[in-house]
Scaffold this active site. Sequence first.
Site, PDB file in Angstrom:
ATOM      1  N   ASP A  78       0.862  -1.177   0.000  1.00 15.42           N
ATOM      2  CA  ASP A  78       0.000   0.000   0.000  1.00 15.42           C
ATOM      3  C   ASP A  78       0.894   1.221   0.000  1.00 15.42           C
ATOM      4  O   ASP A  78       1.898   1.276   0.712  1.00 15.42           O
ATOM      5  CB  ASP A  78      -0.920   0.018   1.224  1.00 15.42           C
ATOM      6  N   PHE A  93       3.575   6.792 -13.187  1.00 21.36           N
ATOM      7  CA  PHE A  93       2.119   6.731 -13.045  1.00 21.36           C
ATOM      8  C   PHE A  93       1.718   7.601 -11.855  1.00 21.36           C
ATOM      9  O   PHE A  93       2.561   8.204 -11.192  1.00 21.36           O
ATOM     10  CB  PHE A  93       1.649   5.278 -12.849  1.00 21.36           C
ATOM     11  N   LYS A 121      14.042   6.191 -11.472  1.00 22.38           N
ATOM     12  CA  LYS A 121      13.033   6.242 -10.398  1.00 22.38           C
ATOM     13  C   LYS A 121      13.251   5.078  -9.432  1.00 22.38           C
ATOM     14  O   LYS A 121      13.232   5.246  -8.210  1.00 22.38           O
ATOM     15  CB  LYS A 121      11.608   6.199 -10.987  1.00 22.38           C
TER      16      LYS A 121
HETATM   17  P1  ITT Z   1      -3.804  -1.953  -5.252  1.00 20.99           P
HETATM   18  O1  ITT Z   1      -4.601  -1.514  -4.047  1.00 20.99           O
HETATM   19  O2  ITT Z   1      -4.481  -2.999  -6.093  1.00 20.99           O
HETATM   20  O3  ITT Z   1      -2.392  -2.337  -4.898  1.00 20.99           O
HETATM   21  P2  ITT Z   1      -3.923   0.854  -5.921  1.00 20.99           P
HETATM   22  O4  ITT Z   1      -3.443   1.697  -7.069  1.00 20.99           O
HETATM   23  O5  ITT Z   1      -5.355   1.046  -5.484  1.00 20.99           O
HETATM   24  O6  ITT Z   1      -3.650  -0.686  -6.245  1.00 20.99           O
HETATM   25  P3  ITT Z   1      -2.991   1.908  -3.399  1.00 20.99           P
HETATM   26  O7  ITT Z   1      -4.291   1.775  -2.727  1.00 20.99           O
HETATM   27  O8  ITT Z   1      -1.740   1.516  -2.677  1.00 20.99           O
HETATM   28  O9  ITT Z   1      -2.941   1.056  -4.743  1.00 20.99           O
HETATM   29  O10 ITT Z   1      -2.865   3.405  -3.894  1.00 20.99           O
HETATM   30  C1  ITT Z   1      -1.661   3.848  -4.377  1.00 20.99           C
HETATM   31  C2  ITT Z   1      -1.866   5.173  -5.089  1.00 20.99           C
HETATM   32  O11 ITT Z   1      -0.885   6.090  -4.626  1.00 20.99           O
HETATM   33  C3  ITT Z   1      -1.632   5.002  -6.578  1.00 20.99           C
HETATM   34  O12 ITT Z   1      -2.823   4.668  -7.260  1.00 20.99           O
HETATM   35  C4  ITT Z   1      -1.066   6.358  -6.949  1.00 20.99           C
HETATM   36  O13 ITT Z   1      -2.116   7.286  -7.120  1.00 20.99           O
HETATM   37  C5  ITT Z   1      -0.280   6.739  -5.702  1.00 20.99           C
HETATM   38  N1  ITT Z   1       1.113   6.247  -5.810  1.00 20.99           N
HETATM   39  C6  ITT Z   1       1.684   5.228  -5.105  1.00 20.99           C
HETATM   40  N2  ITT Z   1       2.946   5.027  -5.505  1.00 20.99           N
HETATM   41  C7  ITT Z   1       3.176   5.926  -6.482  1.00 20.99           C
HETATM   42  C8  ITT Z   1       4.286   6.193  -7.293  1.00 20.99           C
HETATM   43  O14 ITT Z   1       5.413   5.494  -7.219  1.00 20.99           O
HETATM   44  N3  ITT Z   1       4.174   7.170  -8.177  1.00 20.99           N
HETATM   45  C9  ITT Z   1       3.046   7.882  -8.293  1.00 20.99           C
HETATM   46  N4  ITT Z   1       1.950   7.685  -7.578  1.00 20.99           N
HETATM   47  C10 ITT Z   1       2.002   6.697  -6.672  1.00 20.99           C
END
Ligand code: ITT
Length: 201
Positions: A70, A153, A176
């Site tokens: 997460d 992303f 990155k």
């Molecule tokens: P899962 O729960 O299926 O793993 P998710 O995208 O919903 O997928 P999260 O709940 O952990 O995952 O939310 C992570 C969000 O935080 C992600 O969708 C991005 O908007 C942001 N995020 C996390 N890591 C990032 C990164 O390396 N670069 C840019 N944004 C990031």
Amino acid sequence: MRLNFYLATKNKNKLREIREILKDTGISVIPCPAGVVFPEEEGKTFEENALMKARYLKGIVKNENVVGEDSGLSVERLNGLPGVLSARFAGTDCDDRKNIKKLLALLSDCENIRDRRAEFITAVALVTPDEEKLFIGSVKGLITFTPRGNNGFGYDPVFEIPGTGKTFAELSSAEKNNLSHRSIAFRKLAKYMIKRYNVQS
Ligand code: ITT
């Protein structure tokens, strides 16, 4: 323990980055099986949500190792928002563009870049037949005034790494992964798994 794990995520960008981060470690990443639908993330912390995802998938794949991840962005000026809400910050049918738009709007009165401090955080939960372990990674940055760059992303186009003048989206994936919150957390996981289970990479 075999040096592999199921990754409890539906996010293909996470899968891609994690595979790249771990490519020289001997640890294989098995994607989440199709059809798995995770429950709503209700945790108040990244750690709780990472554990929830890993435990949920463990209940399906049973005797295997599972990792939940997460992550999100914590903006100082916004008291830690979007935090655990990062993926759905702009509402239920949001996307990266809408999330960024909302973030920049909330910071519109913050005109000095030095007041736009933020941190990307990743919590990684390893759940095996024997144990549960948590690993954390974080990286500090600044929220830019406009999006820049096409790589990565999520919030990458508005997250600038101090000293580089570049956003995460202006870096190559290798650059990155060299310094990201995700790579810090997953390198800790890899170090732990290799030491604990005495396998050479
Ligand atoms: P899962 O729960 O299926 O793993 P998710 O995208 O919903 O997928 P999260 O709940 O952990 O995952 O939310 C992570 C969000 O935080 C992600 O969708 C991005 O908007 C942001 N995020 C996390 N890591 C990032 C990164 O390396 N670069 C840019 N944004 C990031």
